[in-house]
Motif scaffolding. Structure first.
Motif, PDB file in Angstrom:
ATOM      1  N   HIS A   1       0.848  -1.194   0.000  1.00  0.00           N
ATOM      2  CA  HIS A   1       0.000   0.000   0.000  1.00  0.00           C
ATOM      3  C   HIS A   1       0.880   1.240   0.000  1.00  0.00           C
ATOM      4  CE1 HIS A   1      -3.435  -2.618   0.779  1.00  0.00           C
ATOM      5  NE2 HIS A   1      -2.589  -3.283   1.531  1.00  0.00           N
ATOM      6  N   VAL A   2       0.709   2.065  -1.056  1.00  0.00           N
ATOM      7  CA  VAL A   2       1.545   3.250  -1.252  1.00  0.00           C
ATOM      8  C   VAL A   2       0.677   4.471  -1.559  1.00  0.00           C
ATOM      9  CG1 VAL A   2       3.517   1.885  -2.032  1.00  0.00           C
ATOM     10  CG2 VAL A   2       1.856   2.701  -3.717  1.00  0.00           C
ATOM     11  N   VAL A   3      -0.549   4.472  -1.057  1.00  0.00           N
ATOM     12  CA  VAL A   3      -1.523   5.504  -1.397  1.00  0.00           C
ATOM     13  C   VAL A   3      -1.017   6.911  -1.057  1.00  0.00           C
ATOM     14  CG1 VAL A   3      -2.719   5.341   0.829  1.00  0.00           C
ATOM     15  CG2 VAL A   3      -3.974   6.127  -1.187  1.00  0.00           C
ATOM     16  N   SER A   4      -1.374   7.858  -1.895  1.00  0.00           N
ATOM     17  CA  SER A   4      -1.051   9.271  -1.659  1.00  0.00           C
ATOM     18  C   SER A   4      -2.262  10.117  -2.030  1.00  0.00           C
ATOM     19  CB  SER A   4       0.146   9.687  -2.514  1.00  0.00           C
ATOM     20  OG  SER A   4       0.426  11.057  -2.375  1.00  0.00           O
ATOM     21  N   PRO A   5      -2.784  10.904  -1.090  1.00  0.00           N
ATOM     22  CA  PRO A   5      -2.307  11.183   0.267  1.00  0.00           C
ATOM     23  C   PRO A   5      -2.564  10.015   1.220  1.00  0.00           C
ATOM     24  CG  PRO A   5      -4.394  12.280  -0.096  1.00  0.00           C
ATOM     25  CD  PRO A   5      -4.011  11.686  -1.414  1.00  0.00           C
ATOM     26  N   LEU A   6      -1.860  10.031   2.352  1.00  0.00           N
ATOM     27  CA  LEU A   6      -1.988   8.941   3.319  1.00  0.00           C
ATOM     28  C   LEU A   6      -3.328   8.959   4.041  1.00  0.00           C
ATOM     29  CD1 LEU A   6       1.603   9.084   4.866  1.00  0.00           C
ATOM     30  CD2 LEU A   6       0.724   7.437   3.199  1.00  0.00           C
ATOM     31  N   PHE A   7      -3.934  10.142   4.163  1.00  0.00           N
ATOM     32  CA  PHE A   7      -5.256  10.296   4.771  1.00  0.00           C
ATOM     33  C   PHE A   7      -6.201  10.843   3.713  1.00  0.00           C
ATOM     34  CE2 PHE A   7      -2.094  10.845   8.087  1.00  0.00           C
ATOM     35  CZ  PHE A   7      -2.547   9.985   9.081  1.00  0.00           C
ATOM     36  N   PHE A   8      -7.397  10.275   3.638  1.00  0.00           N
ATOM     37  CA  PHE A   8      -8.357  10.679   2.619  1.00  0.00           C
ATOM     38  C   PHE A   8      -9.762  10.495   3.176  1.00  0.00           C
ATOM     39  CE2 PHE A   8      -6.708   6.396   1.936  1.00  0.00           C
ATOM     40  CZ  PHE A   8      -7.852   5.621   2.049  1.00  0.00           C
ATOM     41  N   PRO A   9     -10.765  11.133   2.584  1.00  0.00           N
ATOM     42  CA  PRO A   9     -12.135  10.978   3.090  1.00  0.00           C
ATOM     43  C   PRO A   9     -12.572   9.516   3.073  1.00  0.00           C
ATOM     44  CG  PRO A   9     -12.007  12.802   1.547  1.00  0.00           C
ATOM     45  CD  PRO A   9     -10.705  12.095   1.456  1.00  0.00           C
ATOM     46  N   GLY A  10     -12.909   8.998   4.234  1.00  0.00           N
ATOM     47  CA  GLY A  10     -13.343   7.609   4.327  1.00  0.00           C
ATOM     48  C   GLY A  10     -12.278   6.635   4.755  1.00  0.00           C
TER      49      GLY A  10
ATOM     50  N   GLY B   1     -22.326  -2.488  -5.431  1.00  0.00           N
ATOM     51  CA  GLY B   1     -22.711  -1.100  -5.206  1.00  0.00           C
ATOM     52  C   GLY B   1     -22.042  -0.154  -6.181  1.00  0.00           C
ATOM     53  N   ARG B   2     -22.099   1.139  -5.869  1.00  0.00           N
ATOM     54  CA  ARG B   2     -21.595   2.178  -6.767  1.00  0.00           C
ATOM     55  C   ARG B   2     -20.089   2.061  -6.966  1.00  0.00           C
ATOM     56  NH1 ARG B   2     -23.947   7.438  -3.844  1.00  0.00           N
ATOM     57  NH2 ARG B   2     -22.699   6.450  -2.204  1.00  0.00           N
ATOM     58  N   ILE B   3     -19.662   2.215  -8.197  1.00  0.00           N
ATOM     59  CA  ILE B   3     -18.244   2.066  -8.520  1.00  0.00           C
ATOM     60  C   ILE B   3     -17.543   3.423  -8.546  1.00  0.00           C
ATOM     61  CG2 ILE B   3     -18.672  -0.049  -9.826  1.00  0.00           C
ATOM     62  CD1 ILE B   3     -18.254   1.649 -12.404  1.00  0.00           C
ATOM     63  N   GLY B   4     -16.218   3.369  -8.345  1.00  0.00           N
ATOM     64  CA  GLY B   4     -15.371   4.543  -8.512  1.00  0.00           C
ATOM     65  C   GLY B   4     -15.189   5.426  -7.302  1.00  0.00           C
ATOM     66  N   ASP B   5     -15.833   5.103  -6.185  1.00  0.00           N
ATOM     67  CA  ASP B   5     -15.795   6.015  -5.027  1.00  0.00           C
ATOM     68  C   ASP B   5     -14.376   6.188  -4.477  1.00  0.00           C
ATOM     69  OD1 ASP B   5     -18.495   6.189  -5.313  1.00  0.00           O
ATOM     70  OD2 ASP B   5     -19.023   5.142  -3.470  1.00  0.00           O
ATOM     71  N   HIS B   6     -13.623   5.106  -4.366  1.00  0.00           N
ATOM     72  CA  HIS B   6     -12.299   5.224  -3.745  1.00  0.00           C
ATOM     73  C   HIS B   6     -11.353   6.062  -4.603  1.00  0.00           C
ATOM     74  CE1 HIS B   6      -8.705   4.324  -1.487  1.00  0.00           C
ATOM     75  NE2 HIS B   6      -8.112   3.953  -2.619  1.00  0.00           N
ATOM     76  N   GLY B   7     -11.236   5.690  -5.870  1.00  0.00           N
ATOM     77  CA  GLY B   7     -10.314   6.426  -6.728  1.00  0.00           C
ATOM     78  C   GLY B   7     -10.655   7.893  -6.827  1.00  0.00           C
ATOM     79  N   MET B   8     -11.937   8.214  -6.902  1.00  0.00           N
ATOM     80  CA  MET B   8     -12.326   9.609  -7.021  1.00  0.00           C
ATOM     81  C   MET B   8     -12.186  10.364  -5.695  1.00  0.00           C
ATOM     82  SD  MET B   8     -12.915  10.761 -10.009  1.00  0.00           S
ATOM     83  CE  MET B   8     -11.420   9.839 -10.374  1.00  0.00           C
ATOM     84  N   ALA B   9     -12.340   9.672  -4.567  1.00  0.00           N
ATOM     85  CA  ALA B   9     -12.078  10.324  -3.281  1.00  0.00           C
ATOM     86  C   ALA B   9     -10.618  10.752  -3.192  1.00  0.00           C
ATOM     87  CB  ALA B   9     -12.426   9.386  -2.132  1.00  0.00           C
ATOM     88  N   ILE B  10      -9.711   9.881  -3.665  1.00  0.00           N
ATOM     89  CA  ILE B  10      -8.289  10.216  -3.668  1.00  0.00           C
ATOM     90  C   ILE B  10      -8.018  11.377  -4.620  1.00  0.00           C
ATOM     91  CG2 ILE B  10      -5.976   9.360  -4.223  1.00  0.00           C
ATOM     92  CD1 ILE B  10      -7.099   8.051  -1.743  1.00  0.00           C
ATOM     93  N   MET B  11      -8.547  11.283  -5.844  1.00  0.00           N
ATOM     94  CA  MET B  11      -8.264  12.319  -6.834  1.00  0.00           C
ATOM     95  C   MET B  11      -8.895  13.657  -6.462  1.00  0.00           C
ATOM     96  SD  MET B  11      -6.173  11.255  -9.001  1.00  0.00           S
ATOM     97  CE  MET B  11      -6.286  12.589 -10.195  1.00  0.00           C
ATOM     98  N   ALA B  12     -10.097  13.642  -5.897  1.00  0.00           N
ATOM     99  CA  ALA B  12     -10.737  14.893  -5.501  1.00  0.00           C
ATOM    100  C   ALA B  12      -9.904  15.611  -4.446  1.00  0.00           C
ATOM    101  CB  ALA B  12     -12.146  14.625  -4.988  1.00  0.00           C
TER     102      ALA B  12
ATOM    103  N   GLN C   1      -3.987   4.926 -15.100  1.00  0.00           N
ATOM    104  CA  GLN C   1      -4.915   6.050 -15.142  1.00  0.00           C
ATOM    105  C   GLN C   1      -4.836   6.870 -13.862  1.00  0.00           C
ATOM    106  OE1 GLN C   1      -9.392   6.665 -16.674  1.00  0.00           O
ATOM    107  NE2 GLN C   1      -9.276   5.175 -15.033  1.00  0.00           N
ATOM    108  N   LEU C   2      -4.761   6.202 -12.712  1.00  0.00           N
ATOM    109  CA  LEU C   2      -4.726   6.883 -11.415  1.00  0.00           C
ATOM    110  C   LEU C   2      -3.592   6.299 -10.576  1.00  0.00           C
ATOM    111  CD1 LEU C   2      -8.524   6.963 -10.514  1.00  0.00           C
ATOM    112  CD2 LEU C   2      -7.141   8.841 -11.368  1.00  0.00           C
ATOM    113  N   PRO C   3      -2.413   6.893 -10.579  1.00  0.00           N
ATOM    114  CA  PRO C   3      -1.311   6.363  -9.782  1.00  0.00           C
ATOM    115  C   PRO C   3      -1.533   6.583  -8.280  1.00  0.00           C
ATOM    116  CG  PRO C   3      -0.664   8.416 -10.805  1.00  0.00           C
ATOM    117  CD  PRO C   3      -2.020   8.070 -11.354  1.00  0.00           C
ATOM    118  N   ARG C   4      -0.940   5.707  -7.481  1.00  0.00           N
ATOM    119  CA  ARG C   4      -0.895   5.846  -6.021  1.00  0.00           C
ATOM    120  C   ARG C   4      -2.281   5.982  -5.395  1.00  0.00           C
ATOM    121  NH1 ARG C   4       3.888   8.020  -4.186  1.00  0.00           N
ATOM    122  NH2 ARG C   4       3.045   7.539  -2.136  1.00  0.00           N
ATOM    123  N   ILE C   5      -3.223   5.080  -5.780  1.00  0.00           N
ATOM    124  CA  ILE C   5      -4.561   5.161  -5.197  1.00  0.00           C
ATOM    125  C   ILE C   5      -4.794   4.023  -4.186  1.00  0.00           C
ATOM    126  CG2 ILE C   5      -5.799   6.571  -6.854  1.00  0.00           C
ATOM    127  CD1 ILE C   5      -5.676   2.780  -7.068  1.00  0.00           C
ATOM    128  N   CYS C   6      -3.823   3.122  -4.036  1.00  0.00           N
ATOM    129  CA  CYS C   6      -3.977   2.060  -3.029  1.00  0.00           C
ATOM    130  C   CYS C   6      -2.607   1.565  -2.604  1.00  0.00           C
ATOM    131  CB  CYS C   6      -4.851   0.925  -3.565  1.00  0.00           C
ATOM    132  SG  CYS C   6      -4.189   0.072  -4.998  1.00  0.00           S
TER     133      CYS C   6
END
Length: 353
Positions: free
Chosen positions: A72-81, A186-197, A348-353
């Motif tokens: 796990h190399v997510v950036s930012p380290l803290f995100f909504p949710g 359920g609804r798709i894309g929530d995690h990646g878009m939370a990171i990108m937003a 498409q979305l680097p560093r999302i997990c």
């Protein structure tokens, strides 16, 4: 993780302290970090022994062991949710769950950057411990390394999980058959878009929140509702999203996929964010969604079981597997046409997990 007494009189300053190279040197400073932070958060008898590994009880008779690992190399380290701590638990628990297994134990490896705030590290570790307790798994062994400032990115975490696979369960990417129904929880894309937003400082009427969650309870509810042999494939569509996951399954099983765009659940906020950034929600990562390929005669019961669980209230039937020697994934669009849903090209979305 070592439990040796450090001899330190002064406890770690978890409010204002920083990670230093001594925390990864194997000496007293490292022992103090482990004792005062990791052992306190992950407290259990296996970890408390302080050995280089953990001797664990065997699973029940007839069960098989399943192992999975995830970095796990997510950036930012803290995100909504969520944050990298809870994500590191959910990611590996879900890898076990989609194998049909009951998650039992985790090992955790931390790579810390010199200078990182101990308060933030403690927040991550506590979040990780809370997620593990909620999932019913124990962190039974681990490792810590520290790299020089500028040669890391705060915190990287690798978790390895062990689970028990009950007799009769055998989901796998190669088991899909033409006619099998494709369900998503359920609804798709929530995690990646939370990171990108958060990265792009995008503002919407309501905040996009990561779906990061442990899915093993949802999987157990599914197996309680339908025969084990009816559950052909289970996957969590993380990097590359739903589109990449279905292409992987199609290639493994030698089938095609036909999806109905109108049935794929996507929130208005995620759709808007994707349009703003030029992204397709089909390729955006999820961390708390389940993809199920199920025998058609049991699809109704499977869908009802997903919708009855708190993590599956918006579950949907989105398509089916087809007899296609080209193994194409195709989408019936809202305009009545069709388009190819191909493998993702690049990142498409680097560093999302």
């Amino acid at each position: 993780m070592n439990t040796v007494k450090t001899g330190y009189v002064r406890p770690l300053d978890l409010r204002k302290g920083r990670v230093d190279l001594g925390f990864g040197a194997g000496g007293r400073a490292m022992a103090q970090l482990i004792s005062e932070l990791f052992l306190r958060a992950f407290a259990n008898d296996w970890l408390a022994r302080g050995d280089d590994g953990a001797v664990l009880p065997a699973p029940a008779a007839g069960e098989r062991l399943v192992m999975a690992t995830d970095a796990h190399v997510v950036s930012p380290l803290f995100f909504p949710g969520g944050d990298i701590g809870s994500l590191s638990v959910h990611g590996t628990v879900n890898d076990l769950a989609v194998m049909g297994a009951r998650p039992l134990y985790l090992a955790a490896s931390f790579i810390l950057e010199e200078g990182y705030a101990l308060a933030d590290l403690a927040r991550i570790v506590e979040s990780m411990a809370s997620a593990a307790r909620a999932a019913g798994v124990a962190v039974v062994t681990g490792d810590t390394k520290v790299v020089e400032q500028g040669k890391g990115d705060g915190v990287f975490i690798t978790t390895t999980g062990v689970g028990a696979l009950p007799a009769g369960r055998d989901p796998g990417g190669a088991r899909a058959r033409p006619g099998d129904v494709v369900l998503v929880s359920g609804r798709i894309g929530d995690h990646g878009m939370a990171i990108m937003a958060q990265r792009e400082s995008l503002a919407f009427d309501s905040e996009i929140v990561s779906d990061s969650a442990a899915l093993h309870g949802l999987v157990e509810a599914l197996y309680a509702a339908v025969p084990a042999e009816a559950v052909r494939v289970l996957r969590d569509p993380t990097r590359g999203g739903l589109a990449t996951t279905l292409n992987e399954i199609a290639a493994q099983s030698g089938v095609g996929m036909e999806l109905d765009e109108a049935e794929i659940p996507v929130s208005a906020q995620v759709q808007a964010a994707c349009e703003l950034l030029g992204l397709d929600p089909l390729y955006v990562a999820n961390e708390g969604k389940l993809v199920v390929l199920c025998a058609p005669e049991h699809a109704g019961a499977a869908l009802a079981a997903l919708r009855a669980h708190p993590l599956g209230t918006e579950a949907a039937r989105i398509g089916c597997a087809t007899a296609d020697p080209q193994h194409f994934v195709q989408l019936r669009t809202g305009l009545g046409g069709r388009r190819m849903v191909d493998w993702i090209a690049g990142e498409q979305l680097p560093r999302i997990c």
